[in-house]
Write a protein that holds these residues in place. Structure first.
Motif, PDB file in Angstrom:
ATOM      1  N   LEU A  21       0.786  -1.420  -0.068  1.00 14.35           N
ATOM      2  CA  LEU A  21      -0.092   0.079  -0.020  1.00 14.35           C
ATOM      3  C   LEU A  21       0.867   1.261  -0.193  1.00 14.35           C
ATOM      4  CD1 LEU A  21      -3.111   0.643   0.397  1.00 14.35           C
ATOM      5  CD2 LEU A  21      -2.662   0.869   2.638  1.00 14.35           C
ATOM      6  N   VAL A  22       0.530   2.193  -0.681  1.00 23.15           N
ATOM      7  CA  VAL A  22       1.287   3.603  -0.947  1.00 23.15           C
ATOM      8  C   VAL A  22       0.262   4.426  -0.801  1.00 23.15           C
ATOM      9  CG1 VAL A  22       3.130   2.562  -2.111  1.00 23.15           C
ATOM     10  CG2 VAL A  22       1.249   3.187  -3.389  1.00 23.15           C
ATOM     11  N   ASP A  23       0.946   5.912  -0.402  1.00 25.33           N
ATOM     12  CA  ASP A  23       0.092   6.770  -0.187  1.00 25.33           C
ATOM     13  C   ASP A  23       0.080   7.991  -1.428  1.00 25.33           C
ATOM     14  OD1 ASP A  23       2.574   7.933  -0.021  1.00 25.33           O
ATOM     15  OD2 ASP A  23       2.213   8.901   1.833  1.00 25.33           O
ATOM     16  N   ARG A  24      -0.155   7.209  -2.560  1.00 28.04           N
ATOM     17  CA  ARG A  24      -0.178   8.062  -3.869  1.00 28.04           C
ATOM     18  C   ARG A  24      -1.766   8.216  -4.401  1.00 28.04           C
ATOM     19  NH1 ARG A  24       4.288   5.291  -7.480  1.00 28.04           N
ATOM     20  NH2 ARG A  24       3.882   6.821  -8.910  1.00 28.04           N
ATOM     21  N   GLY A  25      -2.658   8.149  -3.778  1.00 28.70           N
ATOM     22  CA  GLY A  25      -4.022   8.276  -4.217  1.00 28.70           C
ATOM     23  C   GLY A  25      -4.085   9.808  -4.683  1.00 28.70           C
ATOM     24  N   PRO A  26      -3.653  10.966  -4.198  1.00 29.23           N
ATOM     25  CA  PRO A  26      -3.593  12.075  -4.743  1.00 29.23           C
ATOM     26  C   PRO A  26      -2.974  12.411  -6.196  1.00 29.23           C
ATOM     27  CG  PRO A  26      -3.163  12.290  -2.878  1.00 29.23           C
ATOM     28  CD  PRO A  26      -3.173  11.136  -2.822  1.00 29.23           C
ATOM     29  N   GLU A  27      -2.055  11.743  -6.400  1.00 27.02           N
ATOM     30  CA  GLU A  27      -1.277  11.713  -7.579  1.00 27.02           C
ATOM     31  C   GLU A  27      -2.003  11.126  -8.394  1.00 27.02           C
ATOM     32  OE1 GLU A  27       2.986   9.996  -9.437  1.00 27.02           O
ATOM     33  OE2 GLU A  27       2.523   9.671  -7.340  1.00 27.02           O
ATOM     34  N   LEU A  28      -2.798   9.997  -8.378  1.00 30.01           N
ATOM     35  CA  LEU A  28      -3.609   9.017  -9.220  1.00 30.01           C
ATOM     36  C   LEU A  28      -4.795   9.968  -9.579  1.00 30.01           C
ATOM     37  CD1 LEU A  28      -4.394   6.445 -10.830  1.00 30.01           C
ATOM     38  CD2 LEU A  28      -5.087   5.630  -8.799  1.00 30.01           C
ATOM     39  N   LEU A  29      -5.399  10.606  -8.662  1.00 31.12           N
ATOM     40  CA  LEU A  29      -6.619  11.375  -8.866  1.00 31.12           C
ATOM     41  C   LEU A  29      -6.172  12.454  -9.897  1.00 31.12           C
ATOM     42  CD1 LEU A  29      -8.284  11.255  -5.373  1.00 31.12           C
ATOM     43  CD2 LEU A  29      -9.165  10.318  -7.398  1.00 31.12           C
ATOM     44  N   ASP A  34     -12.640  14.674 -12.927  1.00 28.66           N
ATOM     45  CA  ASP A  34     -13.391  14.867 -11.687  1.00 28.66           C
ATOM     46  C   ASP A  34     -14.678  13.832 -11.310  1.00 28.66           C
ATOM     47  OD1 ASP A  34     -11.367  16.718 -10.882  1.00 28.66           O
ATOM     48  OD2 ASP A  34     -12.675  18.389 -11.757  1.00 28.66           O
ATOM     49  N   GLU A  35     -15.397  13.794 -12.325  1.00 27.10           N
ATOM     50  CA  GLU A  35     -16.490  13.172 -12.175  1.00 27.10           C
ATOM     51  C   GLU A  35     -16.534  11.552 -11.986  1.00 27.10           C
ATOM     52  OE1 GLU A  35     -20.913  12.518 -14.796  1.00 27.10           O
ATOM     53  OE2 GLU A  35     -19.356  13.746 -15.585  1.00 27.10           O
ATOM     54  N   GLY A  36     -16.672  11.176 -11.023  1.00 24.23           N
ATOM     55  CA  GLY A  36     -16.892   9.735 -10.932  1.00 24.23           C
ATOM     56  C   GLY A  36     -15.870   9.251 -10.042  1.00 24.23           C
ATOM     57  N   PHE A  37     -14.947  10.174  -9.650  1.00 25.93           N
ATOM     58  CA  PHE A  37     -13.812   9.646  -8.733  1.00 25.93           C
ATOM     59  C   PHE A  37     -13.578  10.828  -7.679  1.00 25.93           C
ATOM     60  CE2 PHE A  37     -13.179   8.193 -13.187  1.00 25.93           C
ATOM     61  CZ  PHE A  37     -12.601   6.765 -12.954  1.00 25.93           C
ATOM     62  N   THR A  38     -12.723  10.349  -6.497  1.00 28.37           N
ATOM     63  CA  THR A  38     -12.761  11.491  -5.383  1.00 28.37           C
ATOM     64  C   THR A  38     -11.785  10.662  -4.469  1.00 28.37           C
ATOM     65  OG1 THR A  38     -13.966  12.600  -3.659  1.00 28.37           O
ATOM     66  CG2 THR A  38     -14.752  10.542  -3.856  1.00 28.37           C
ATOM     67  N   ALA A  39     -11.491  11.624  -3.612  1.00 26.11           N
ATOM     68  CA  ALA A  39     -10.395  11.094  -2.492  1.00 26.11           C
ATOM     69  C   ALA A  39     -11.265  10.625  -1.367  1.00 26.11           C
ATOM     70  CB  ALA A  39      -9.503  12.508  -2.065  1.00 26.11           C
ATOM     71  N   GLU A  40     -10.336   9.858  -0.569  1.00 26.51           N
ATOM     72  CA  GLU A  40     -11.000   9.199   0.873  1.00 26.51           C
ATOM     73  C   GLU A  40     -10.058   9.829   1.974  1.00 26.51           C
ATOM     74  OE1 GLU A  40     -12.965   7.759   2.884  1.00 26.51           O
ATOM     75  OE2 GLU A  40     -14.496   7.634   1.357  1.00 26.51           O
ATOM     76  N   LEU A  41     -10.379   9.377   3.282  1.00 31.14           N
ATOM     77  CA  LEU A  41      -9.793   9.802   4.325  1.00 31.14           C
ATOM     78  C   LEU A  41      -8.244   9.710   4.357  1.00 31.14           C
ATOM     79  CD1 LEU A  41      -9.588  10.361   7.473  1.00 31.14           C
ATOM     80  CD2 LEU A  41      -9.970   7.935   7.780  1.00 31.14           C
ATOM     81  N   VAL A  46      -8.790   5.595  -3.146  1.00 30.99           N
ATOM     82  CA  VAL A  46      -9.443   6.669  -4.090  1.00 30.99           C
ATOM     83  C   VAL A  46     -10.906   5.856  -3.931  1.00 30.99           C
ATOM     84  CG1 VAL A  46      -7.613   7.374  -5.068  1.00 30.99           C
ATOM     85  CG2 VAL A  46      -9.022   5.181  -6.111  1.00 30.99           C
ATOM     86  N   GLU A  47     -11.814   6.687  -4.288  1.00 23.84           N
ATOM     87  CA  GLU A  47     -13.079   6.219  -4.315  1.00 23.84           C
ATOM     88  C   GLU A  47     -13.734   6.479  -5.827  1.00 23.84           C
ATOM     89  OE1 GLU A  47     -15.736   7.083  -1.085  1.00 23.84           O
ATOM     90  OE2 GLU A  47     -17.203   8.096  -2.589  1.00 23.84           O
TER      91      GLU A  47
END
Length: 380
Positions: A21-29, A34-41, A46-47
């Motif tokens: 597991l890596v903390d690169r969700g923001p980079e992916l987002l 924008d539509e259909g994808f969002t950040a999580e805690l 990603v969601e």
């Protein structure tokens, strides 16, 4: 007119080389629409969010489309999304909070609890425009929700070890102060007053932090299912969505007709949830009416039979019967992950490989699956 249903899926982001597991969700987002994808805690998640759909086939198609977009954006970055309750390989110190005020406030208030929320779920929304009816329906649906958890169980591993549970995510999640079975309320006003009291207590910051297994959404006119793990197999997500929609329709009809609420104590629902988290489908499920553990086939067949009128009205009866039979034959994601890891003298990376493949395919190949009769037909 069919009642609409939508799905939110949460994904862990793993490094394709290390499988960790890596903390690169923001980079992916940043490379996704924008539509259909969002950040999580956490930055390691990603969601995705579907639109509401009347047909389960159309819902499934959008889930697959969102997953493919996510995977295609992730792979050039050396990343892969996995749909599972927990990531088999994660460091306990990873918990890197997404830097938005709400999540930062949660981390400040809940400290270690927040840092350890490295868990992902599948959430299903069913349209119920009458909020009074939605709240009145919750007690009719609540006793059956542990069965849906059993279907979704996909989190046997935590920090590289086998927890002995099929859904360890459930155990982690239940530490939140407002988690667990929903209460019973005489009216929407009583529900709202309870939410306001919880906010005043300082235990939660807003109604969106009422994390019961079923709840009226605080921002859209739906009843929301929150008990399930994230599921690598899209067919399992579709099955849960169809069953939950039918259960909501069944519960709303019972509440509207003024029927007596089922006499299933909260303590039994909690015990049934724990049992489903511990064993998934492989150790049977608690039948809420019998207050006893029965074979998973019997429990799920009974649920399908109870919901047959609603499933038939939605055109989902045959799909649900076949889906339950398929899952009983294949086993839960938790069982498959254990088999994969054990095949290499206990190597959690093998479970990650399997999750990556299943999340990518959306629907695992059924070519090796036995020719089985739908369980709902057998139990009818």
């Amino acid at each position: 007119m069919l009642v609409t249903v939508g799905v939110e899926e949460e994904f862990h982001v793993v490094d394709l080389n290390t499988r960790r597991l890596v903390d690169r969700g923001p980079e992916l987002l940043s490379v996704l629409p924008d539509e259909g994808f969002t950040a999580e805690l956490h930055r390691s998640m990603v969601e995705t969010n579907t639109r509401p759909h009347r047909g389960i086939d159309q819902l499934r198609d959008e889930i697959v489309d969102l997953r493919l977009k996510l995977i295609e954006a992730a792979e050039p970055l050396g990343l892969g999304p996995i749909a599972s309750g927990t990531a088999p390989l994660a460091a306990p110190t990873l918990g890197s909070t997404t830097p938005v005020p709400r999540y930062l406030d949660m981390t400040e208030l809940y400290r270690q609890l927040s840092r350890e929320q490295l868990v992902c779920s599948t959430q299903v929304h069913v349209y119920v425009p009458d909020r009074e009816l939605a709240i009145a329906a919750m007690p009719f649906a609540s006793p059956w929700l542990p069965l849906l958890l059993g279907l979704s169980a996909s989190s046997p591993m935590w920090m590289g070890t086998d927890t002995g549970f099929a859904s360890w995510r459930s155990m982690v999640w239940r530490r939140w102060p407002t988690s667990g079975p929903a209460g019973e309320y005489a009216s929407a006003a009583e529900y709202d007053a309870t939410a306001e009291a919880l906010v005043r207590s300082g235990v939660i910051s807003g109604p969106g932090m009422i994390y019961t297994d079923i709840r009226p959404s605080h921002h859209v006119p739906t009843l929301e299912l929150r008990i399930c793990d994230s599921c690598p197999d899209v067919e399992v997500v579709a099955l849960i969505a169809a069953l939950f929609r039918a259960l909501v329709l069944h519960a709303c009809a019972a509440a509207a007709a003024g029927r007596e609420r089922p006499v299933v104590r909260r303590e039994l629902i909690q015990a049934a949830t724990w049992h489903a988290a511990r064993w998934g489908l492989e150790g049977g499920l608690v039948d809420p009416l019998l207050a006893a553990v029965v074979p998973a086939e019997q429990a799920l067949g009974g649920l399908a039979d109870m919901l047959r009128p609603e499933l038939e009205s939605c055109g989902d009866w045959e799909m649900v019967g076949a889906g339950i039979a398929r899952l009983l034959a294949d086993g839960t994601s938790a069982a498959r992950q254990r088999r994969a890891a054990a095949g290499r003298s206990w190597d959690p990376a093998a479970a990650v490989d399997q999750l990556l493949a299943e999340t990518r395919s959306g629907c695992r190949s059924r070519s090796a699956a036995p020719d089985v009769e739908p369980v709902a037909e057998r139990s009818a």
